[in-house]
Design an enzyme around this catalytic site. Structure first.
Site, PDB file in Angstrom:
ATOM      1  N   LYS A   1      -1.305 -13.750  -6.264  1.00  0.00           N
ATOM      2  CA  LYS A   1      -0.754 -13.163  -7.492  1.00  0.00           C
ATOM      3  C   LYS A   1       0.762 -13.327  -7.532  1.00  0.00           C
ATOM      4  CE  LYS A   1      -0.900  -8.746 -10.021  1.00  0.00           C
ATOM      5  NZ  LYS A   1      -1.381  -7.348  -9.980  1.00  0.00           N
TER       6      LYS A   1
ATOM      7  N   SER B   1      -3.778  -5.808 -13.867  1.00  0.00           N
ATOM      8  CA  SER B   1      -2.792  -6.863 -13.948  1.00  0.00           C
ATOM      9  C   SER B   1      -3.120  -8.091 -13.089  1.00  0.00           C
ATOM     10  CB  SER B   1      -1.426  -6.323 -13.526  1.00  0.00           C
ATOM     11  OG  SER B   1      -1.408  -5.918 -12.167  1.00  0.00           O
TER      12      SER B   1
ATOM     13  N   SER C   1      -5.313  -2.314 -11.200  1.00  0.00           N
ATOM     14  CA  SER C   1      -5.034  -3.730 -11.437  1.00  0.00           C
ATOM     15  C   SER C   1      -5.815  -4.703 -10.569  1.00  0.00           C
ATOM     16  CB  SER C   1      -3.539  -3.993 -11.254  1.00  0.00           C
ATOM     17  OG  SER C   1      -2.796  -3.433 -12.298  1.00  0.00           O
TER      18      SER C   1
END
Length: 467
Positions: A76, A151, A175
């Site tokens: 990420k 997210s 997330s």
């Protein structure tokens, strides 16, 4: 081959039946095919990945393979890697380059994981969907009209599409678990302190780094690499916990089932899939009992908004003041909501957090784990914005559907999200498995027992049709 599990890939690498070069090549080929539609990657390192795969192949021949040797891992983009961009999905930070590497990412690299791509996030990771002015819209491989969640949306979308084998996520309000639910993958929010976090958010007890994959065993494999104390993080836990393999069966475990956590308006498909998951666990020999929690949604949202308003929101405010309209509408709204929180509210927030945990703590004294839907809805539209209301619902904000938030408040509880079924719009739904504080192993036992009776991705019927 791009859907090969990490644990099976390692077995094949060791036996010589397959090579890291074959797997990395297959994953890159798949990514090149699906990325124009899915848009899960913020940055790609394909040539370097193939070089690393060739080096990994030599390590296997020399008998010197490391725990993740030759496995593609999508990281990420919010996690810094020295020398690479670290934009947090924000247009004003588009030229930002990291000077350090996050400890848990360095562990992946040191274990032989091959970082072939960085995955997309919403700006500053502050939304449950993934679109930005910098990268555009990331879409759900199961239905491109919908978001993969946020997210860690890029990580989940890449796993679902077959363009990575393992992925990392972070979780400050759901997330990891929201995208896992929307994309039909498995994600783990470790308890606070289990995986070292980068300062200063290592001191935010809502904040967690964690693994994402297409199976429980693969999640455990990555978790065992990234977990453990680190000198940069004062809250990182000693001693290191290792998830065992194999896991003990779930037979005899007492599991509490809450279809709505006492206060959420849950979509009918999500509710039905949750009950079906409970039946699978009963088939595994667990004793599953429906329970009620005395929670009020307003208290959950108030506690979270105070917390975000005291820590997360102020971290974004300087960029808003400097760049204004360059920020996304949801990031601007996030800061505006944070500005409504006064320092005097902080104590009330602590009281609310304590009051919310107490009935959960009592429940987990009686039961070994709690299961519930991961999200109240199957998915959100790909370009959903702050303040939008899902069709047919009366929600006032996105936190009205985020059944993940209570377990950031109860941050010491480990939580796995696993696939529970599919909704009428074609997207998956998720089941959250909540363990007692710091009892990660029991949560993994429950997840593995459910997966044994409802495997995904090993069956082509449980893969998106994209590509």
């Amino acid at each position: 081959m791009h859907y090969l599990s990490a644990t099976e890939a390692l077995r094949l690498f060791r036996s010589g039946e397959a090579s890291p070069v074959e797997l990395v090549s297959a994953v890159i080929e798949r990514a090149e095919a699906v990325e124009p539609s899915v848009n899960a990657f913020a940055e790609m390192f394909y040539d370097q990945a193939l070089d690393a795969a060739r080096a990994a192949e030599k390590r296997y021949l020399a008998g010197d393979a490391r725990p993740l040797e030759g496995l593609p891992v999508a990281v990420k983009e919010e996690a810094p890697i020295a020398g690479h961009r670290n934009t947090l999905g924000s247009l004003p930070l588009r030229d930002e380059v990291a000077t350090v590497t996050a400890p848990f990412v360095q562990r992946i690299i040191d274990a032989g994981g091959i970082v072939h791509a960085r995955t997309t996030t919403p700006e500053f990771c502050c939304a449950p969907v993934t679109w930005t002015k910098l990268w555009g819209v990331t879409r759900n491989p199961w239905n491109l009209a919908y978001s993969p969640g946020g997210s860690s949306g890029g990580s989940a979308a890449a796993l679902a599409a077959g363009s990575t084998t393992l992925a990392t996520g972070s979780d400050i309000g759901g997330s990891i678990r929201i995208p896992s639910s929307f994309c039909g993958v498995t994600g783990f929010k470790p308890p606070y302190g289990r995986v070292p976090e980068f300062p200063p958010f290592n001191l935010d007890h809502y904040c967690h780094e964690g693994p994402m994959a297409r199976s429980v065993a693969d999640v455990a494999l990555l978790e065992n690499v990234i977990a453990g104390p680190h000198p940069s993080d004062v809250v990182s836990l000693r001693p290191k916990l290792v998830i065992p393999s194999p896991l003990e069966p779930a037979a005899g475990l007492r599991i509490a089932l809450s279809p709505d956590l006492g206060c959420f308006d849950v979509d009918a498909d999500v509710a039905a899939n949750t009950l079906a998951a409970a039946e699978r666990l009963r088939e595994a020999g667990a004793v599953v009992t429906e329970v009620s929690l005395p929670w009020k949604l307003a208290d959950i949202i108030r506690a979270a908004r105070i917390h975000f308003g005291m820590i997360f929101g102020p971290s974004v405010r300087p960029l808003l003041e400097a760049h204004g309209d360059d920020l996304t509408s949801y990031a601007r709204a996030f800061v505006a909501e944070s500005d409504e929180i006064a320092k005097e509210d902080y104590y009330q927030g602590l009281e609310l957090e304590a009051a919310l945990y107490y009935p959960l703590g009592e429940l987990l004294e009686e039961y070994d784990a709690l299961i519930c839907p991961t999200m109240a809805v199957p998915a959100l539209p790909a370009e959903w914005d702050h303040g939008d209301i899902p069709e047919g619902r009366n929600d006032s904000s996105w936190m009205d559907v985020m059944m993940t938030v209570p377990f950031n408040i109860a941050s010491r509880c480990p939580v796995l999200s696993v696939p529970s079924g599919r909704a009428g719009n074609g997207v998956p739904t998720g089941l959250s498995i909540v363990g007692k504080t710091y009892d990660d192993v029991t949560a993994f036992r429950v997840a593995a027992a459910h997966e044994e009776r409802y495997p995904w991705y090993t069956d082509p019927a449980h893969r998106p049709a994209i590509g």
